[in-house]
Scaffold this motif. Structure first.
Motif, PDB file in Angstrom:
ATOM      1  N   MET A  36      39.282  58.964   4.298  1.00 11.76           N
ATOM      2  CA  MET A  36      39.440  59.985   5.370  1.00 11.76           C
ATOM      3  C   MET A  36      39.124  59.348   6.640  1.00 11.76           C
ATOM      4  O   MET A  36      39.546  59.725   7.910  1.00 11.76           O
ATOM      5  N   VAL A  37      38.266  58.203   6.648  1.00 10.73           N
ATOM      6  CA  VAL A  37      37.750  57.753   8.165  1.00 10.73           C
ATOM      7  C   VAL A  37      37.953  56.335   8.080  1.00 10.73           C
ATOM      8  O   VAL A  37      37.724  55.506   7.329  1.00 10.73           O
ATOM      9  N   ARG A  38      38.791  56.117   9.338  1.00  9.94           N
ATOM     10  CA  ARG A  38      39.253  54.709   9.416  1.00  9.94           C
ATOM     11  C   ARG A  38      38.201  53.647   9.877  1.00  9.94           C
ATOM     12  O   ARG A  38      37.087  54.240  10.398  1.00  9.94           O
ATOM     13  N   PRO A  39      37.930  52.562   9.437  1.00  9.93           N
ATOM     14  CA  PRO A  39      37.086  51.891   9.737  1.00  9.93           C
ATOM     15  C   PRO A  39      36.546  51.711  11.131  1.00  9.93           C
ATOM     16  O   PRO A  39      35.238  51.582  11.741  1.00  9.93           O
ATOM     17  N   TYR A  40      37.509  51.602  12.045  1.00 14.21           N
ATOM     18  CA  TYR A  40      37.142  51.707  13.407  1.00 14.21           C
ATOM     19  C   TYR A  40      36.547  52.725  14.048  1.00 14.21           C
ATOM     20  O   TYR A  40      35.785  52.785  14.991  1.00 14.21           O
ATOM     21  N   VAL A  41      36.601  53.769  13.310  1.00 13.89           N
ATOM     22  CA  VAL A  41      35.639  55.321  13.690  1.00 13.89           C
ATOM     23  C   VAL A  41      34.156  54.559  13.075  1.00 13.89           C
ATOM     24  O   VAL A  41      33.456  55.063  13.921  1.00 13.89           O
ATOM     25  N   MET A  42      34.125  54.121  11.898  1.00 13.76           N
ATOM     26  CA  MET A  42      32.760  53.875  11.485  1.00 13.76           C
ATOM     27  C   MET A  42      32.020  52.917  12.497  1.00 13.76           C
ATOM     28  O   MET A  42      30.658  53.156  12.642  1.00 13.76           O
ATOM     29  N   GLY A  72      21.535  58.255  14.431  1.00  8.47           N
ATOM     30  CA  GLY A  72      22.277  56.981  14.762  1.00  8.47           C
ATOM     31  C   GLY A  72      22.818  56.372  13.571  1.00  8.47           C
ATOM     32  O   GLY A  72      23.582  55.464  13.672  1.00  8.47           O
ATOM     33  N   LEU A  73      22.470  56.548  12.251  1.00 11.35           N
ATOM     34  CA  LEU A  73      22.837  56.154  11.004  1.00 11.35           C
ATOM     35  C   LEU A  73      23.757  57.043  10.395  1.00 11.35           C
ATOM     36  O   LEU A  73      23.682  58.170  10.074  1.00 11.35           O
ATOM     37  N   GLY A  74      24.981  56.457   9.972  1.00  8.76           N
ATOM     38  CA  GLY A  74      26.195  57.138   9.223  1.00  8.76           C
ATOM     39  C   GLY A  74      25.892  57.186   7.971  1.00  8.76           C
ATOM     40  O   GLY A  74      25.143  56.316   7.211  1.00  8.76           O
ATOM     41  N   PRO A  75      26.693  57.379   6.973  1.00  7.47           N
ATOM     42  CA  PRO A  75      26.722  57.594   5.623  1.00  7.47           C
ATOM     43  C   PRO A  75      26.925  55.985   5.174  1.00  7.47           C
ATOM     44  O   PRO A  75      26.483  55.646   4.258  1.00  7.47           O
ATOM     45  N   GLU A  76      27.759  55.309   5.892  1.00  5.55           N
ATOM     46  CA  GLU A  76      27.855  54.041   5.505  1.00  5.55           C
ATOM     47  C   GLU A  76      26.737  53.084   5.929  1.00  5.55           C
ATOM     48  O   GLU A  76      26.285  52.098   4.835  1.00  5.55           O
ATOM     49  N   HIS A  77      25.926  53.152   6.707  1.00  2.85           N
ATOM     50  CA  HIS A  77      24.708  52.567   7.031  1.00  2.85           C
ATOM     51  C   HIS A  77      23.709  53.166   5.901  1.00  2.85           C
ATOM     52  O   HIS A  77      23.181  52.045   5.277  1.00  2.85           O
ATOM     53  N   LEU A  78      23.614  54.410   5.545  1.00  2.03           N
ATOM     54  CA  LEU A  78      22.636  54.529   4.187  1.00  2.03           C
ATOM     55  C   LEU A  78      23.139  53.827   3.077  1.00  2.03           C
ATOM     56  O   LEU A  78      22.158  53.548   2.381  1.00  2.03           O
ATOM     57  N   ALA A  79      24.393  53.591   2.808  1.00  2.00           N
ATOM     58  CA  ALA A  79      24.880  53.120   1.679  1.00  2.00           C
ATOM     59  C   ALA A  79      24.425  51.603   1.658  1.00  2.00           C
ATOM     60  O   ALA A  79      23.960  51.094   0.595  1.00  2.00           O
ATOM     61  N   ILE A  80      24.555  50.935   2.887  1.00  2.00           N
ATOM     62  CA  ILE A  80      24.112  49.630   2.723  1.00  2.00           C
ATOM     63  C   ILE A  80      22.672  49.332   2.521  1.00  2.00           C
ATOM     64  O   ILE A  80      22.083  48.607   1.713  1.00  2.00           O
ATOM     65  N   LEU A  81      21.697  50.333   3.122  1.00  2.00           N
ATOM     66  CA  LEU A  81      20.386  50.469   2.880  1.00  2.00           C
ATOM     67  C   LEU A  81      20.020  50.676   1.436  1.00  2.00           C
ATOM     68  O   LEU A  81      19.111  49.908   0.701  1.00  2.00           O
ATOM     69  N   VAL A  90      26.501  39.168   2.099  1.00  5.47           N
ATOM     70  CA  VAL A  90      27.669  40.141   2.834  1.00  5.47           C
ATOM     71  C   VAL A  90      28.816  40.293   1.884  1.00  5.47           C
ATOM     72  O   VAL A  90      29.480  41.288   1.693  1.00  5.47           O
ATOM     73  N   ALA A  91      29.269  39.455   1.322  1.00  5.33           N
ATOM     74  CA  ALA A  91      30.403  39.453   0.326  1.00  5.33           C
ATOM     75  C   ALA A  91      30.541  40.528  -0.736  1.00  5.33           C
ATOM     76  O   ALA A  91      31.107  41.241  -0.870  1.00  5.33           O
ATOM     77  N   GLU A  92      29.129  40.716  -1.388  1.00  2.00           N
ATOM     78  CA  GLU A  92      28.838  41.573  -2.390  1.00  2.00           C
ATOM     79  C   GLU A  92      28.720  43.131  -1.714  1.00  2.00           C
ATOM     80  O   GLU A  92      29.344  43.864  -2.367  1.00  2.00           O
ATOM     81  N   LEU A  93      28.275  43.125  -0.741  1.00  3.23           N
ATOM     82  CA  LEU A  93      28.202  44.135   0.093  1.00  3.23           C
ATOM     83  C   LEU A  93      29.628  45.071   0.387  1.00  3.23           C
ATOM     84  O   LEU A  93      29.876  46.035   0.101  1.00  3.23           O
ATOM     85  N   THR A  94      30.579  43.759   0.956  1.00  2.00           N
ATOM     86  CA  THR A  94      31.799  44.187   1.023  1.00  2.00           C
ATOM     87  C   THR A  94      32.480  44.785  -0.086  1.00  2.00           C
ATOM     88  O   THR A  94      33.417  45.692   0.055  1.00  2.00           O
ATOM     89  N   GLY A  95      32.345  44.134  -1.129  1.00  2.00           N
ATOM     90  CA  GLY A  95      32.982  44.449  -2.467  1.00  2.00           C
ATOM     91  C   GLY A  95      32.498  46.022  -2.928  1.00  2.00           C
ATOM     92  O   GLY A  95      33.236  46.629  -3.310  1.00  2.00           O
ATOM     93  N   HIS A  96      31.031  46.017  -2.875  1.00  2.00           N
ATOM     94  CA  HIS A  96      30.578  47.482  -3.387  1.00  2.00           C
ATOM     95  C   HIS A  96      30.957  48.726  -2.737  1.00  2.00           C
ATOM     96  O   HIS A  96      31.173  49.643  -3.098  1.00  2.00           O
ATOM     97  N   LEU A  97      31.361  48.226  -1.215  1.00  3.98           N
ATOM     98  CA  LEU A  97      31.388  49.513  -0.284  1.00  3.98           C
ATOM     99  C   LEU A  97      32.913  49.565  -0.018  1.00  3.98           C
ATOM    100  O   LEU A  97      33.473  50.579   0.455  1.00  3.98           O
ATOM    101  N   ASP A  98      33.677  48.607  -0.601  1.00  5.98           N
ATOM    102  CA  ASP A  98      35.159  48.823  -0.633  1.00  5.98           C
ATOM    103  C   ASP A  98      35.535  49.063   1.186  1.00  5.98           C
ATOM    104  O   ASP A  98      36.377  49.958   1.400  1.00  5.98           O
ATOM    105  N   LEU A  99      34.976  48.122   1.969  1.00  3.85           N
ATOM    106  CA  LEU A  99      35.284  48.350   3.306  1.00  3.85           C
ATOM    107  C   LEU A  99      35.757  46.921   3.683  1.00  3.85           C
ATOM    108  O   LEU A  99      35.066  45.766   3.253  1.00  3.85           O
ATOM    109  N   PRO A 100      36.525  46.973   4.856  1.00  2.70           N
ATOM    110  CA  PRO A 100      36.716  45.231   5.482  1.00  2.70           C
ATOM    111  C   PRO A 100      35.274  44.743   6.011  1.00  2.70           C
ATOM    112  O   PRO A 100      34.380  45.326   6.265  1.00  2.70           O
ATOM    113  N   VAL A 101      35.476  43.443   5.925  1.00  2.00           N
ATOM    114  CA  VAL A 101      34.305  42.527   5.981  1.00  2.00           C
ATOM    115  C   VAL A 101      33.805  42.876   7.697  1.00  2.00           C
ATOM    116  O   VAL A 101      32.683  42.803   8.019  1.00  2.00           O
ATOM    117  N   ALA A 102      34.865  42.815   8.469  1.00  2.00           N
ATOM    118  CA  ALA A 102      34.386  43.110   9.760  1.00  2.00           C
ATOM    119  C   ALA A 102      33.665  44.235   9.978  1.00  2.00           C
ATOM    120  O   ALA A 102      32.801  44.374  10.873  1.00  2.00           O
TER     121      ALA A 102
END
Length: 144
Positions: A36-42, A72-81, A90-102
């Motif tokens: 529902m939220v596009r990566p550029y919004v995050m 200033g932290l969104g849900p994606e920031h908290l998921a990373i933490l 970074v590759a593992e994080l990208t896979g777990h989060l299912d988000l683009p690397v950028a």
């Protein structure tokens, strides 16, 4: 999230003598809705992190537990933490989060700026003599 109820579908248009098939119901329901939220919004439209290069094999670890109510932290920031309580690439994080690397790189840059994570950049290729690093990257990619 379910969008508001659509108005009833007419079987034909006014002044149109040919009946038309009804329009299918396109309501979004639960997991069928997709992201529902596009990566550029995050990332507020940012495509580069403010600090750090964050190659795919850069190792990242949280500097402490997940902060309570960090501004200033969104849900994606908290998921990373949460994920970075143990060291991850970074590759593992990208896979777990299912988000683009950028997107993950920009979010990591935010966390690095606020002092919530530490990172270990990979050594230049000429200085890489430790086979353990290669094995760790391969194991991480296999885990994805």
């Amino acid at each position: 999230m379910i969008p508001p109820e659509d108005p009833p579908v007419q079987d034909h248009w006014p002044d149109d003598p040919v009946p038309r098939p009804p329009v299918p119901d396109h309501r979004w329901l639960d997991e069928h809705a997709g992201p529902m939220v596009r990566p550029y919004v995050m990332t507020s439209g940012r495509i580069e992190p403010t600090r750090g290069k964050f190659d795919l094999i850069t190792l990242v670890v949280a500097d402490g537990p997940e902060p309570e109510g960090a501004i200033g932290l969104g849900p994606e920031h908290l998921a990373i933490l949460r994920l970075c309580q143990s060291v991850l690439s970074v590759a593992e994080l990208t896979g777990h989060l299912d988000l683009p690397v950028a997107t993950v790189r920009v979010l990591l840059g935010d966390l690095l700026d606020k002092g919530f994570v530490s990172m270990q950049e990979p050594e230049p290729e000429a200085d890489m003599h430790d086979i353990r690093l290669y094995k760790a990257v391969i194991d991480g990619l296999r885990a994805l």
